[in-house]
Design a protein around this motif. Structure first.
Motif, PDB file in Angstrom:
ATOM      1  N   LEU A   1       7.108 -12.381   2.562  1.00 15.28           N
ATOM      2  CA  LEU A   1       7.721 -12.020   2.756  1.00 15.28           C
ATOM      3  C   LEU A   1       8.386 -12.059   3.950  1.00 15.28           C
ATOM      4  N   ASN A   2      10.161 -12.093   4.359  1.00 16.44           N
ATOM      5  CA  ASN A   2      10.395 -12.075   5.228  1.00 16.44           C
ATOM      6  C   ASN A   2      11.083 -10.662   6.106  1.00 16.44           C
ATOM      7  N   SER A   3       9.893  -9.473   5.699  1.00 18.61           N
ATOM      8  CA  SER A   3      10.327  -8.557   6.089  1.00 18.61           C
ATOM      9  C   SER A   3       9.209  -8.129   6.559  1.00 18.61           C
ATOM     10  N   HIS A   4       9.422  -7.987   8.185  1.00 18.80           N
ATOM     11  CA  HIS A   4       8.004  -7.374   9.377  1.00 18.80           C
ATOM     12  C   HIS A   4       7.497  -5.966   8.042  1.00 18.80           C
ATOM     13  N   VAL A   5       8.115  -5.110   7.740  1.00 23.64           N
ATOM     14  CA  VAL A   5       7.771  -4.025   7.083  1.00 23.64           C
ATOM     15  C   VAL A   5       7.717  -4.266   5.671  1.00 23.64           C
ATOM     16  N   LEU A   6       5.686  -3.974   4.584  1.00 22.10           N
ATOM     17  CA  LEU A   6       6.498  -4.004   2.898  1.00 22.10           C
ATOM     18  C   LEU A   6       5.426  -3.336   2.800  1.00 22.10           C
ATOM     19  N   PRO A   7       5.886  -2.729   1.425  1.00 22.91           N
ATOM     20  CA  PRO A   7       5.533  -1.443   0.726  1.00 22.91           C
ATOM     21  C   PRO A   7       3.944  -1.626   0.068  1.00 22.91           C
ATOM     22  N   ALA A   8       3.047  -0.875   0.062  1.00 20.14           N
ATOM     23  CA  ALA A   8       2.135  -1.001  -1.081  1.00 20.14           C
ATOM     24  C   ALA A   8       2.156  -1.897  -2.093  1.00 20.14           C
ATOM     25  N   TRP A   9       3.076  -1.343  -2.791  1.00 18.54           N
ATOM     26  CA  TRP A   9       3.397  -1.805  -4.123  1.00 18.54           C
ATOM     27  C   TRP A   9       3.587  -2.976  -4.326  1.00 18.54           C
ATOM     28  N   ALA A  10       4.227  -3.716  -3.294  1.00 22.07           N
ATOM     29  CA  ALA A  10       4.379  -5.205  -2.622  1.00 22.07           C
ATOM     30  C   ALA A  10       2.975  -6.085  -2.544  1.00 22.07           C
TER      31      ALA A  10
ATOM     32  N   HIS B   1      -6.812  -4.645  12.251  1.00 19.93           N
ATOM     33  CA  HIS B   1      -5.739  -4.564  12.791  1.00 19.93           C
ATOM     34  C   HIS B   1      -4.996  -6.262  12.683  1.00 19.93           C
ATOM     35  N   PHE B   2      -4.487  -6.968  11.030  1.00 19.08           N
ATOM     36  CA  PHE B   2      -4.992  -7.478  11.089  1.00 19.08           C
ATOM     37  C   PHE B   2      -2.777  -7.436  10.283  1.00 19.08           C
ATOM     38  N   ILE B   3      -2.659  -5.784  10.067  1.00 21.00           N
ATOM     39  CA  ILE B   3      -2.073  -5.304   9.324  1.00 21.00           C
ATOM     40  C   ILE B   3      -1.603  -3.809  10.104  1.00 21.00           C
ATOM     41  N   GLU B   4      -0.525  -2.577   9.773  1.00 21.98           N
ATOM     42  CA  GLU B   4      -0.847  -1.348  10.065  1.00 21.98           C
ATOM     43  C   GLU B   4       0.204  -0.378   9.189  1.00 21.98           C
ATOM     44  N   ALA B   5      -0.727   0.485   9.007  1.00 23.61           N
ATOM     45  CA  ALA B   5       0.177   1.862   8.469  1.00 23.61           C
ATOM     46  C   ALA B   5       1.285   1.878   9.207  1.00 23.61           C
ATOM     47  N   THR B   6       2.375   2.482   8.642  1.00 23.25           N
ATOM     48  CA  THR B   6       3.052   2.814   9.865  1.00 23.25           C
ATOM     49  C   THR B   6       3.275   4.403   8.875  1.00 23.25           C
ATOM     50  N   ASP B   7       3.817   4.944   9.375  1.00 19.68           N
ATOM     51  CA  ASP B   7       4.145   7.200   9.489  1.00 19.68           C
ATOM     52  C   ASP B   7       5.751   7.094   7.651  1.00 19.68           C
ATOM     53  N   ALA B   8       5.760   5.540   7.529  1.00 17.66           N
ATOM     54  CA  ALA B   8       6.952   6.175   6.381  1.00 17.66           C
ATOM     55  C   ALA B   8       6.976   6.994   5.000  1.00 17.66           C
TER      56      ALA B   8
ATOM     57  N   ARG C   1       3.070   5.457  -2.016  1.00 17.47           N
ATOM     58  CA  ARG C   1       3.768   5.154  -1.167  1.00 17.47           C
ATOM     59  C   ARG C   1       3.901   4.591   0.475  1.00 17.47           C
ATOM     60  N   THR C   2       2.468   4.179   0.978  1.00 13.74           N
ATOM     61  CA  THR C   2       2.387   3.591   1.656  1.00 13.74           C
ATOM     62  C   THR C   2       3.158   2.284   2.445  1.00 13.74           C
ATOM     63  N   HIS C   3       3.212   1.991   3.367  1.00 14.54           N
ATOM     64  CA  HIS C   3       4.266   1.123   4.082  1.00 14.54           C
ATOM     65  C   HIS C   3       3.497   0.853   5.663  1.00 14.54           C
TER      66      HIS C   3
ATOM     67  N   GLU D   1      12.633   2.743   1.909  1.00 13.78           N
ATOM     68  CA  GLU D   1      12.832   1.493   0.897  1.00 13.78           C
ATOM     69  C   GLU D   1      13.832   0.382   1.668  1.00 13.78           C
ATOM     70  N   ARG D   2      15.246   0.367   1.730  1.00 13.04           N
ATOM     71  CA  ARG D   2      15.903   0.660   2.477  1.00 13.04           C
ATOM     72  C   ARG D   2      16.475  -1.613   3.319  1.00 13.04           C
ATOM     73  N   ARG D   3      15.262  -1.161   4.126  1.00 14.38           N
ATOM     74  CA  ARG D   3      15.142  -2.553   5.254  1.00 14.38           C
ATOM     75  C   ARG D   3      14.469  -3.595   4.033  1.00 14.38           C
ATOM     76  N   PHE D   4      13.250  -2.860   3.194  1.00 17.00           N
ATOM     77  CA  PHE D   4      12.552  -3.913   2.720  1.00 17.00           C
ATOM     78  C   PHE D   4      13.316  -4.453   1.066  1.00 17.00           C
ATOM     79  N   LEU D   5      14.856  -4.013   1.034  1.00 16.87           N
ATOM     80  CA  LEU D   5      15.655  -4.178  -0.478  1.00 16.87           C
ATOM     81  C   LEU D   5      16.515  -4.582   0.522  1.00 16.87           C
ATOM     82  N   VAL D   6      16.384  -4.670   1.780  1.00 15.36           N
ATOM     83  CA  VAL D   6      17.702  -5.484   2.138  1.00 15.36           C
ATOM     84  C   VAL D   6      17.283  -7.204   2.454  1.00 15.36           C
ATOM     85  N   ALA D   7      15.906  -6.982   2.472  1.00 16.81           N
ATOM     86  CA  ALA D   7      15.382  -8.407   2.408  1.00 16.81           C
ATOM     87  C   ALA D   7      15.640  -9.021   1.607  1.00 16.81           C
TER      88      ALA D   7
END
Length: 960
Positions: A479-488, A511-518, A523-525, A607-613
């Motif tokens: 994926l080209n997105s730096h932030v991604l949802p768990a369902w992905a 620490h290969f990835i980190e949870a965001t506050d989204a 719904r975790t990203h 999800e907007r930024r992930f959608l656009v990506a």
């Protein structure tokens, strides 16, 4: 004043407090909870601190004091010249400095004199006559073995007091000076908790000192150093410390855990005269060091001969704890991989202390202070590079230095490597290294110097993962997105969400990835850092076949289409262009989908930024149909939240994808939605051109429902231009193509037709249609449609002189648009309400309403609404006798309507402008406007033309 209050109200509303400012007969009132005012919060924290202090809870008291002091940003109400305000501000400032003194007094009791010198120096400089602060600084300096400086502080304070006030310092300060002069060890200068115990005699066996050398260029981490020092040094006042103070420094590879641990170990080493033990546990490697082997090294360092060291782990641990039972020893365990590796190495004596570093949290160890490390900020990153590569070099090219820090992402290991490479190559300039790092495919190759390397560090962690976690790590890099949802992740693996969550947690633990506050739960990203993502892409290319990469990406994009379509259906009551039918995705069962899109607009914001990506990536990967269909189901969301840039960018991209694939349905769909965007942006000429192109393709495809939708948009353009007859024909044809009735396809056409009826002075017909549409909107759950219909109903009621139901409809519409965050809809309602109040003669509130409408429309780039509001403000200026202001406003509006080729609205603005010129006696300008109006009237239908002529006649005779 009203403008200022209006701006404040918008700010409060934008942050979720629409009723914060209330209007009263003699002004305005701020209505918020006391807990939302920082001065009340400050007093509450101070009260908690004093209660804790009185109950001997010094640590808790200090925490509350610091929470209170952290609220401050400079002096209270700085810059306010009001004498009344400054009286209260002085009281607040006095409370602040008193709390600061009380806090420092407790911190001095706990032996924190080293850390307090800098703060006290600043405070004494700011408040040189406060003897309490002067005394505290003298105590802190003296305890830090800086006797001469402590005495100088007293002399400076005495000089100031004698010169400024003509008095000597208080007796207590004089007594403090005497005690320092005599090197006293009693009273307030006795050794405090946390100070070092006496050293061993010279005859005693030399204690082990295994800590690696101090790091000369250690940078940043001040807050973490303070936390660690407090944990190791301090214990509850008046209580016996039973548990071993243990700190675990947590972070990903290269984040600087070991550097911080070594720095802190040296910082507190003098407090542990019986030795400092150090072991690297290699927990991030496939072969970690066993605690049995570590204990052998420790026991030998503590003086146990090799033949006396037991073989079994438990016996070694028992002997180890016995030896440390009477000692004050610091133990540093670097790179642990879990509690099982650490537990046997913990002392049993609470006078000792332990510092651990690990890539994962050690939740199984009770009472451990976990200190999570993040990357260095930009300033700290630049400072570290300066210390290694040379400050002059960095200052010579600050822009390239900032770029270098950004490319290293603030990761201390990467920064050290970059700095070391520059130091080893004095003939390089910094831009040269930046150019090398900007090539993502070579970045990890460039970040290597000697034995230091980012790839090697990450590889160790990667090899320690389970096989499924490594595969997910690779696939997510597709994926080209730096932030991604768990369902992905679930879609990428084609596995249930709980399987994906377990593997994501494994990646997050390292620490290969980190949870965001989204979001939380399903719904975790998660976020990839650039350097780790580059490494993941390398592993993807090396270990995953191209076919599997493409399949994983297609599964994710298909799942995205399902989710977005169902979110649209839930929010708006229907899915535009649903063919072919969207089935359930294997990794997204209905229950999970319901959880994810339970609040569709909130889901869209996450999800907007992930959608656009995703749309970009679908185009790049050649998934043309997925690209345009995914784009199509985002339109309603982009429109509802006024993300016009995203709307334009994604739809042009999807149109190009459809053209490359020669997909006629995709092309027509995207043209229709781009035309709708142009209509929204008031680029009417472009909208007509694009919509007519879409209509032609839909006609060729014999797609009547979509042709009807295009016709309805063209009808709106006709109505705005004053061509009511054309608009009516288009609306009728569109409804005929749909077969009649109120449904998801026809509802927006009927809503738009109702506005045409209103313009044609047929309010009863408008009311009939809107009542049917409102019933549909309520049953379908389309909140935005319901708000729009309520707005139009309010307009209809006012046109019929039904003022009370009109006000009720507008109020309900305003509540609805604010509930869904529809700022464009809010601008429309404010415009409608301001216009209605004007025609009722209630001029007092009109300016505020229209001003808010104008500002909100400008913020959302709704130029048409903005200019309609400006037209209304111009008419208000005329009504209140301010003809010059009216001229300026109406000229601006009229010129805009001319630019976008809307003759009816331009004519209405210029009729008012003529009145403004007549009011100031400018007959020539008035006549020029009349010529322009007559020209415009010829371009519109007879009914609106007659309306303009009537108003023109009224203007000539000074009427309104």
């Amino acid at each position: 004043m009203q403008i200022c209050i209006s701006n404040l109200r918008r700010l409060f509303t934008a942050h979720g407090y629409p009723t914060a400012i209330l209007t009263r007969t003699n002004g305005y009132m701020l209505q918020v909870d006391e807990r939302q005012i920082d001065s009340f919060t400050f007093e509450a924290y101070v009260s908690q601190a004093r209660r804790a202090r009185d109950n001997h809870g010094l640590d808790e008291a200090i925490k509350h004091y610091r929470q209170a002091l952290d609220l401050w940003r400079g002096p209270a109400l700085g810059g306010m010249r009001s004498r009344l305000v400054q009286l209260w501000a002085n009281e607040l400032n006095e409370h602040r400095i008193a709390a600061n003194e009380e806090c420092i007094e407790l911190e001095l009791e706990l032996g924190m004199h080293h850390e307090l010198i800098g703060e006290l120096t600043r405070l004494v400089k700011a408040y040189p006559l406060r003897e309490g602060l002067v005394g505290q600084l003298m105590v802190a300096l003296y305890r830090s073995e800086r006797q001469a400086e402590a005495l100088q502080v007293y002399r400076d304070a005495r000089t100031m007091m004698v010169d400024e006030l003509g008095i000597e310092p208080h007796e207590r300060l004089q007594q403090l000076e005497y005690l320092i002069l005599t090197s006293a060890e009693d009273l307030d200068l006795a050794e405090q908790p946390g100070q070092a115990a006496p050293r061993r005699s010279s005859e005693a066996a030399k204690p082990p000192t295994m800590i690696p050398g101090a790091i000369a260029d250690f940078t940043g981490r001040d807050a973490q150093v303070r936390l660690i020092r407090e944990k190791i040094i301090n214990s509850p006042a008046g209580a016996v410390r039973f548990a071993v103070p243990t700190v675990a420094i947590i972070g990903r590879a290269g984040i600087g855990k070991s550097t911080l641990a070594v720095h802190c170990a040296h910082d507190v080493a003098e407090l542990f005269p019986d030795g400092q033990l150090f072991a690297s546990l290699h927990g991030g490697t496939p072969n970690p060091t066993s605690p049995t082997n570590v204990l052998e090294r420790f026991l030998r360092a503590l003086g146990v001969p090799g033949h006396d060291i037991p073989d079994a782990l438990e016996q070694r641990a028992e002997l180890y704890r016995t030896l440390l039972a009477e000692r004050r020893t610091l133990v540093v365990l670097d790179d642990a991989n879990g509690e099982h590796q650490v537990s046997p190495l913990l002392p049993g004596n609470a006078q000792s202390a332990v510092i651990i570093t690990s890539r994962t949290r050690l939740g199984g160890l009770a009472g451990v202070l976990h200190v999570d490390l993040d990357v260095l900020d930009a300033t700290q990153s630049m400072r570290l590079i300066s210390q290694i590569a040379g400050e002059e070099r960095v200052q010579a090219d600050p822009r390239s230095s900032a770029n270098l820090a950004e490319l290293c992402e603030g990761l201390p290991l990467a920064l050290r490597i970059a700095g070391s490479r520059l130091a080893a190559r004095p003939h390089w300039d910094i831009r040269q290294l930046v150019n090398r790092l900007e090539d993502e495919t070579r970045r990890l190759d460039e970040l290597k110097h000697g034995e230091m390397g980012i790839r090697a560090s990450l590889s160790l962690t990667y090899e320690g993962l389970s096989g499924p976690a490594r595969r997910l790590f690779r696939l997510l890099a597709a994926l080209n997105s730096h932030v991604l949802p768990a369902w992905a992740a679930a879609a990428a693996l084609d596995q249930p969400i709980f399987v994906a969550h377990d593997l994501l947690d494994e990646l997050a633990d390292t620490h290969f990835i980190e949870a965001t506050d989204a979001g939380l739960g399903v719904r975790t990203h998660y976020r990839f850092h650039d350097l780790i993502r580059v490494f993941a892409k390398e592993r993807l290319a090396a270990e995953e076949p191209p076919a599997e990469r493409a399949a994983a990406l297609e599964r994710i994009l298909s799942a995205q289409l399902v989710l977005t379509a169902k979110a649209q259906n839930r929010e708006f009551g229907f899915i535009e262009f649903p063919e072919p039918p969207i089935d359930q995705h294997p990794s997204l069962p209905d229950q999970l989908v319901d959880q994810l899109v339970a609040a569709p607009l909130e889901w869209f914001e996450r999800e907007r930024r992930f959608l656009v990506a995703s749309i970009h990536q679908a185009m790049q990967a050649g998934f043309a149909e997925l690209c345009w269909r995914l784009t199509a189901v985002t339109t309603k969301f982009f429109e509802a939240r006024a993300y016009l840039d995203d709307w334009r960018e994604t739809h042009k991209l999807a149109l190009e994808a459809a053209r490359q694939a020669q997909d006629r349905l995709g092309q027509a769909t995207m043209l229709f939605k781009i035309g709708t965007l142009s209509l929204t942006e008031q680029r009417f000429s472009n909208a007509r051109h694009v919509l007519e192109a879409a209509a032609e393709i839909f006609a060729d495809l014999h797609d009547d429902p979509r042709r009807a939708m295009v016709d309805s948009r063209l009808a709106i353009l006709d109505r705005l231009s004053g061509r009511f007859e054309n608009a009516s024909k288009r609306f009728d044809r569109a409804l005929s193509l749909l077969g009649g009735g109120v449904n998801a396809d026809s509802v927006y056409i009927l809503y738009s037709q109702a506005k045409l009826y209103l313009d044609c002075e047929r309010p009863d017909d408008s009311y009939r249609l809107l009542s049917e549409v409102l019933e549909f909107a309520r049953s379908s759950g389309d909140r935005r449609l319901r708000a729009q219909v309520l707005f139009r109903l309010g307009e209809t009621h006012f046109s019929k002189q039904d003022f009370e139901p009109g006000e009720e409809a507008y109020a309900e519409a305003m509540t609805a648009v604010r509930e869904i965050g529809d700022r464009i809809g809010e601008a429309f309602v404010l415009l409608g309400l301001g216009t209605a109040r004007f025609h009722q003669g209630e001029l007092a509130t009109v300016g505020d309403l229209l001003g808010q409408a104008r500002d909100l429309a400008k913020a959302t780039r709704q130029r048409l609404v903005e200019m309609q509001a400006i037209t209304g403000l111009g008419e208000l200026a005329l009504a209140t006798g301010d003809a010059p202001r009216a001229q300026a406003l109406l000229t601006e509006a009229g010129d805009f309507f001319a630019e976008v080729e809307l003759p009816l609205l331009e004519a209405e603005a210029r009729v008012l402008l003529k009145r403004a010129y007549l009011a100031t006696g400018d007959q020539a300008a008035a006549e020029a406007e009349e010529i322009r109006i007559q020209y415009l009237v010829e371009q519109i239908d007879p009914l609106p033309a007659q309306h303009i002529r009537d108003r023109l006649a009224e203007a000539q005779h000074g009427g309104r």
